[in-house]
Structures are given as C-alpha cells and as structure tokens.
Write a protein that holds these residues in place. Structure first.
Motif, PDB file in Angstrom:
ATOM      1  N   ASN A 127      50.121 -11.617  45.627  1.00  0.00           N
ATOM      2  CA  ASN A 127      49.843 -10.198  45.410  1.00  0.00           C
ATOM      3  C   ASN A 127      48.919  -9.653  46.493  1.00  0.00           C
ATOM      4  OD1 ASN A 127      49.424  -7.660  44.228  1.00  0.00           O
ATOM      5  ND2 ASN A 127      49.301  -8.495  42.186  1.00  0.00           N
ATOM      6  N   PHE A 128      47.880 -10.371  46.774  1.00  0.00           N
ATOM      7  CA  PHE A 128      46.888  -9.937  47.754  1.00  0.00           C
ATOM      8  C   PHE A 128      47.476  -9.839  49.160  1.00  0.00           C
ATOM      9  CE2 PHE A 128      43.507 -11.067  50.825  1.00  0.00           C
ATOM     10  CZ  PHE A 128      42.682  -9.964  50.641  1.00  0.00           C
ATOM     11  N   LEU A 129      48.244 -10.867  49.547  1.00  0.00           N
ATOM     12  CA  LEU A 129      48.822 -10.879  50.904  1.00  0.00           C
ATOM     13  C   LEU A 129      49.822  -9.739  51.090  1.00  0.00           C
ATOM     14  CD1 LEU A 129      49.361 -14.717  51.450  1.00  0.00           C
ATOM     15  CD2 LEU A 129      47.562 -13.258  52.420  1.00  0.00           C
ATOM     16  N   PHE A 130      50.668  -9.518  50.094  1.00  0.00           N
ATOM     17  CA  PHE A 130      51.656  -8.449  50.215  1.00  0.00           C
ATOM     18  C   PHE A 130      51.006  -7.066  50.082  1.00  0.00           C
ATOM     19  CE2 PHE A 130      54.779 -11.793  49.747  1.00  0.00           C
ATOM     20  CZ  PHE A 130      55.830 -11.326  50.533  1.00  0.00           C
ATOM     21  N   LEU A 131      49.925  -6.986  49.351  1.00  0.00           N
ATOM     22  CA  LEU A 131      49.194  -5.721  49.282  1.00  0.00           C
ATOM     23  C   LEU A 131      48.699  -5.330  50.669  1.00  0.00           C
ATOM     24  CD1 LEU A 131      47.830  -3.448  47.634  1.00  0.00           C
ATOM     25  CD2 LEU A 131      45.885  -4.998  47.292  1.00  0.00           C
ATOM     26  N   ARG A 132      48.115  -6.276  51.369  1.00  0.00           N
ATOM     27  CA  ARG A 132      47.645  -6.019  52.738  1.00  0.00           C
ATOM     28  C   ARG A 132      48.824  -5.703  53.663  1.00  0.00           C
ATOM     29  NH1 ARG A 132      42.387  -7.811  54.062  1.00  0.00           N
ATOM     30  NH2 ARG A 132      41.097  -7.229  52.281  1.00  0.00           N
ATOM     31  N   LEU A 133      49.940  -6.433  53.500  1.00  0.00           N
ATOM     32  CA  LEU A 133      51.106  -6.217  54.360  1.00  0.00           C
ATOM     33  C   LEU A 133      51.669  -4.813  54.169  1.00  0.00           C
ATOM     34  CD1 LEU A 133      53.337  -7.233  56.268  1.00  0.00           C
ATOM     35  CD2 LEU A 133      54.553  -8.089  54.237  1.00  0.00           C
ATOM     36  N   PHE A 134      51.889  -4.417  52.930  1.00  0.00           N
ATOM     37  CA  PHE A 134      52.456  -3.087  52.672  1.00  0.00           C
ATOM     38  C   PHE A 134      51.512  -1.979  53.119  1.00  0.00           C
ATOM     39  CE2 PHE A 134      54.965  -5.269  49.124  1.00  0.00           C
ATOM     40  CZ  PHE A 134      56.107  -5.374  49.912  1.00  0.00           C
ATOM     41  N   ARG A 135      50.225  -2.218  52.957  1.00  0.00           N
ATOM     42  CA  ARG A 135      49.267  -1.213  53.402  1.00  0.00           C
ATOM     43  C   ARG A 135      49.334  -1.066  54.925  1.00  0.00           C
ATOM     44  NH1 ARG A 135      44.253  -2.974  51.168  1.00  0.00           N
ATOM     45  NH2 ARG A 135      44.748  -1.897  49.223  1.00  0.00           N
ATOM     46  N   ASN A 136      49.473  -2.199  55.618  1.00  0.00           N
ATOM     47  CA  ASN A 136      49.566  -2.158  57.092  1.00  0.00           C
ATOM     48  C   ASN A 136      50.880  -1.534  57.562  1.00  0.00           C
ATOM     49  OD1 ASN A 136      47.067  -3.377  57.372  1.00  0.00           O
ATOM     50  ND2 ASN A 136      47.919  -5.464  57.448  1.00  0.00           N
ATOM     51  N   LEU A 137      51.913  -1.619  56.706  1.00  0.00           N
ATOM     52  CA  LEU A 137      53.203  -1.016  57.053  1.00  0.00           C
ATOM     53  C   LEU A 137      53.236   0.488  56.785  1.00  0.00           C
ATOM     54  CD1 LEU A 137      55.682  -3.752  55.721  1.00  0.00           C
ATOM     55  CD2 LEU A 137      55.127  -3.235  58.113  1.00  0.00           C
ATOM     56  N   GLY A 138      52.145   1.017  56.246  1.00  0.00           N
ATOM     57  CA  GLY A 138      52.051   2.454  56.049  1.00  0.00           C
ATOM     58  C   GLY A 138      52.359   2.939  54.642  1.00  0.00           C
ATOM     59  N   PHE A 139      52.552   2.019  53.697  1.00  0.00           N
ATOM     60  CA  PHE A 139      52.796   2.443  52.309  1.00  0.00           C
ATOM     61  C   PHE A 139      51.540   3.122  51.765  1.00  0.00           C
ATOM     62  CE2 PHE A 139      56.087  -0.515  53.011  1.00  0.00           C
ATOM     63  CZ  PHE A 139      57.025  -0.439  52.001  1.00  0.00           C
ATOM     64  N   ASN A 140      51.745   4.135  50.895  1.00  0.00           N
ATOM     65  CA  ASN A 140      50.550   4.717  50.277  1.00  0.00           C
ATOM     66  C   ASN A 140      49.985   3.720  49.275  1.00  0.00           C
ATOM     67  OD1 ASN A 140      51.561   5.160  47.538  1.00  0.00           O
ATOM     68  ND2 ASN A 140      52.794   6.829  48.387  1.00  0.00           N
ATOM     69  N   GLU A 141      48.762   3.977  48.851  1.00  0.00           N
ATOM     70  CA  GLU A 141      48.035   2.986  48.054  1.00  0.00           C
ATOM     71  C   GLU A 141      48.764   2.607  46.762  1.00  0.00           C
ATOM     72  OE1 GLU A 141      44.626   0.430  47.728  1.00  0.00           O
ATOM     73  OE2 GLU A 141      45.659   1.483  49.344  1.00  0.00           O
ATOM     74  N   THR A 142      49.295   3.578  46.037  1.00  0.00           N
ATOM     75  CA  THR A 142      49.963   3.302  44.759  1.00  0.00           C
ATOM     76  C   THR A 142      51.215   2.457  44.961  1.00  0.00           C
ATOM     77  OG1 THR A 142      49.129   5.352  43.777  1.00  0.00           O
ATOM     78  CG2 THR A 142      51.048   4.324  42.732  1.00  0.00           C
ATOM     79  N   LEU A 143      52.054   2.820  45.969  1.00  0.00           N
ATOM     80  CA  LEU A 143      53.273   2.053  46.234  1.00  0.00           C
ATOM     81  C   LEU A 143      52.949   0.633  46.693  1.00  0.00           C
ATOM     82  CD1 LEU A 143      55.639   4.653  47.974  1.00  0.00           C
ATOM     83  CD2 LEU A 143      55.836   3.690  45.661  1.00  0.00           C
ATOM     84  N   ALA A 144      51.901   0.498  47.475  1.00  0.00           N
ATOM     85  CA  ALA A 144      51.496  -0.829  47.944  1.00  0.00           C
ATOM     86  C   ALA A 144      51.146  -1.722  46.751  1.00  0.00           C
ATOM     87  CB  ALA A 144      50.309  -0.711  48.894  1.00  0.00           C
ATOM     88  N   TRP A 145      50.437  -1.169  45.799  1.00  0.00           N
ATOM     89  CA  TRP A 145      50.079  -1.942  44.617  1.00  0.00           C
ATOM     90  C   TRP A 145      51.316  -2.245  43.759  1.00  0.00           C
ATOM     91  CZ3 TRP A 145      45.576  -4.208  42.937  1.00  0.00           C
ATOM     92  CH2 TRP A 145      44.427  -3.958  43.689  1.00  0.00           C
ATOM     93  N   ILE A 146      52.219  -1.293  43.613  1.00  0.00           N
ATOM     94  CA  ILE A 146      53.419  -1.496  42.792  1.00  0.00           C
ATOM     95  C   ILE A 146      54.299  -2.602  43.364  1.00  0.00           C
ATOM     96  CG2 ILE A 146      55.610  -0.460  42.077  1.00  0.00           C
ATOM     97  CD1 ILE A 146      54.142   2.191  41.762  1.00  0.00           C
TER      98      ILE A 146
END
Length: 366
Positions: free
Chosen positions: A255-274
């Motif tokens: 969860n943590f690694l993909f949260l950082r990955l999606f955030r770096n890819l430009g996902f907004n915070e809510t989508l990154a968490w989802i």
C-alpha cells in the motif's frame, strides 16, 4: 461419572443423586452414566447391583486407557445411546458435592450452553484441608492458564465439574483427538474448545471438597502436563492471528509503495489512496487464502471469483476508512508523514475490521 477403584464412594454417590438430588430438579430427565475402567475393587459390580432400583442408572465398562478416554467413551454413549441434550462431568469421590448439581442444571435451563463449576468465583472455595502449597499451585496454575489462553473472564479452567450442551457445542468437538487423553490435562483442551463453541458460558460457584475416603489423585505430573497443554493451545490459537498480521504488514508495504508511486505519477491524493489500497487488498486476498486461512482455503475458478468479489465488497469498509482517514491525516500532519498516518489507520482500524470480516464472511468456519 468416571469411576476407577471408587468402590467406597460409588454406592453412596448413586443413592445421594437419585434419592436426594434428582427429585429436586424439575422439568429435567436426569440420568447417571458411570464409566468404569474395569476397576479391580468391584466398582462396576456395585453399580450393576443398584441398576434394578434406578432405571436411569447406566454403566459403561472399558479397558483402562486413562481418564480422557473414559470421558470420550462416556460422551459418545450419552449422546448416541441416551440421546442426551446436555452432558455433565462429575467426579465420583464427593470432591464435587452432589448439591451443586442443582445450580448447574438451573444455569443450563436459564440458557447457558456451557456451565463451569468454579472454585474461584464468589461463593466458591477449595478445601481447608489442602496444604498451602497445593492451594498456591491451584490458584496460580489457573491464573497462568487464563493468561496463556487469554481467557480473563473465566476464573476456573482446571475444574472437572462442568455441563455442556450437546448441540452446537459438544457435537462440534473431535473428542478422539483431544490432547493428552491419558491424563487429566485433556480437560483444558476440552474446556477451551467448548468455550469457543458456546454462545453463553456461565460460572457457578463450587465449594470443592476434600476426599473423605481413599487418597487424592493429585500429582505433579498432571500439573506439568496441564501447563504444557495450556501453552500449546495458547500458541496454536494465536498462529492464525500471527499469519494475518504478517500478511497485513506485507499489505501495508504494498500500500505504501504504490501510494508513493501513484502520487509521483500525478494522481490526486484521494485517487492515490484508493488505487494503492485496492492493490493491497488483492495482495491480502491471495496470501491470506494460501497461508492464513489455509484450513478453509478457497479453490475452484467459480468460487475464487465469487469470493474475490465478496472479499472486495467486505474490503470496501477498509477502502472507505483509508480513503477518508488517509487524506485527513496527511492534511493534519503533512504529506511527509503519510507512512505514519497509514500505519496508524491500518493498525488501529483496518486490521481489526478485516480480521473480523474475513472470519465471519470470506473464510467462514463453523
């Protein structure tokens, strides 16, 4: 009632139960089954001579294999031959005073599935004749077992005076595979499994008495064996929780690694968490199925698809929890502390929720 070399006690016990105790129990058809391991002192013959006087008196004689096997054979006979609704365990030597049968039965009639005659609740006691060393062993031994099994609500886990409802409790136990059936310590395993099956457990005060005839059968070997069973059960019961925690930790890392990955890819915070939470859910489903809940493992394409969809539905709670609490947490403490936020949410909210749902819904076991 197991009885080995109880010739001095069994006759008086039978008369006391049938003449004084059973007549005072209304609305219940009481039977007494004596399990005699072919006692050389003639215990079985005494029971047989009294049977014509008491139609509800039964005897089962077996080759001597130990106390546990006497109970197993007795339970089987009571449930299969006598069609018992409930079975009470009781000693023949008057250490369990017959008068306490009445409140035990009353507790069952009032809705208890499992009734324990307890020496360590208010109104209960141990014999004054016991030496201080034996008192200490009994009290602190029970305390140790309560801690080992994480059963703080039960005060007497080594008592031999119990009543068990058959349907839903006793009939769910594999009696032949209880631990250490040749010793008294099997009773800890039997009690532990009965408590797990019972919906309502009640402790009734018991004034435990000293033997007035013959000598006590207490010995150190039985004490050590009882502690061993308690430790094994304590560890065994926590293995699934340990596995679940390990998978949960792996899910946290994913969860943590993909949260950082999606955030770096430009996902907004809510989508990154989802999205990161959903990937962790997939991780948890696969490894919990293959490892944690292997005894109820899901197999077959159709069942796997159905259970995975069901798993996702039950995990919506976790998804909602993290999707709401995650952004709130990072907003309060800062994005740089997202790992701590996720750890707090997972540890204190998501893991307890998931473990409950997995056991009740996905890998449900009777």
């Amino acid at each position: 009632m197991p009885a080995y070399n109880e010739a001095e006690n069994i006759g008086l016990m039978i008369h006391t139960l049938f003449d004084e105790i059973f007549p005072n129990i209304d609305g219940v058809n009481m039977h007494l089954l004596v399990v005699d391991d072919n006692s050389p002192d003639g215990t079985g013959n005494i029971v047989k001579k009294l049977q014509p006087n008491y139609p509800n008196l039964h005897i089962l004689q077996e080759d001597r294999r130990g106390l546990g096997w006497a109970y197993v054979h007795g339970f089987r006979y009571a449930t299969n031959k006598l069609q018992a609704d409930a079975v009470m365990e009781m000693d023949a030597d008057f250490q369990h005073p017959p008068k306490f049968v009445i409140p035990m039965i009353q507790a069952y009639m009032d809705g208890a599935d499992y009734v324990i005659g307890s020496r360590y609740v208010q109104g209960g006691s141990v014999p004054k004749e016991w030496a201080p060393s034996r008192r200490a062993i009994s009290y602190f031994g029970n305390l140790f077992i309560r801690l080992a099994l994480v059963k703080p609500g039960i005060h007497d886990l080594t008592t031999g005076f119990r009543l068990t409802k058959v349907k839903g409790v006793l009939d769910q136990i594999d009696l032949e595979h209880l631990m250490k059936l040749d010793r008294f310590s099997h009773k800890v395993d039997l009690l532990y499994q009965s408590i797990k099956n019972a919906k309502k457990v009640v402790e009734v005060p018991l004034e435990f008495s000293a033997r007035t005839k013959d000598r006590s059968k207490f010995n150190w070997q039985e004490t050590v064996s009882t502690f061993q069973v308690a430790i094994i059960l304590g560890i065994k019961d926590k293995i699934k929780l340990f596995k679940f925690g390990t998978v949960g930790l792996a899910g946290f890392v994913v969860n943590f690694l993909f949260l950082r990955l999606f955030r770096n890819l430009g996902f907004n915070e809510t989508l990154a968490w989802i999205f990161s939470t959903e990937i962790a859910i997939i991780n948890n489903y696969v490894f919990n199925n293959l490892w944690t809940f292997v005894d109820t493992k899901i197999s077959g394409l159709k069942e796997t698809i159905f259970k995975f969809l069901q798993f996702n539905l039950t995990s919506i709670g976790a998804l909602i929890i993290q999707s709401i609490l995650g952004p709130i947490g990072t907003k309060l403490v800062g994005v740089q502390y997202d790992g701590l936020v996720l750890a707090a949410i997972v540890l204190f909210v998501v893991l307890p929720y998931n473990f409950t749902m997995y056991n009740l819904v996905i890998w449900k076991k009777k």
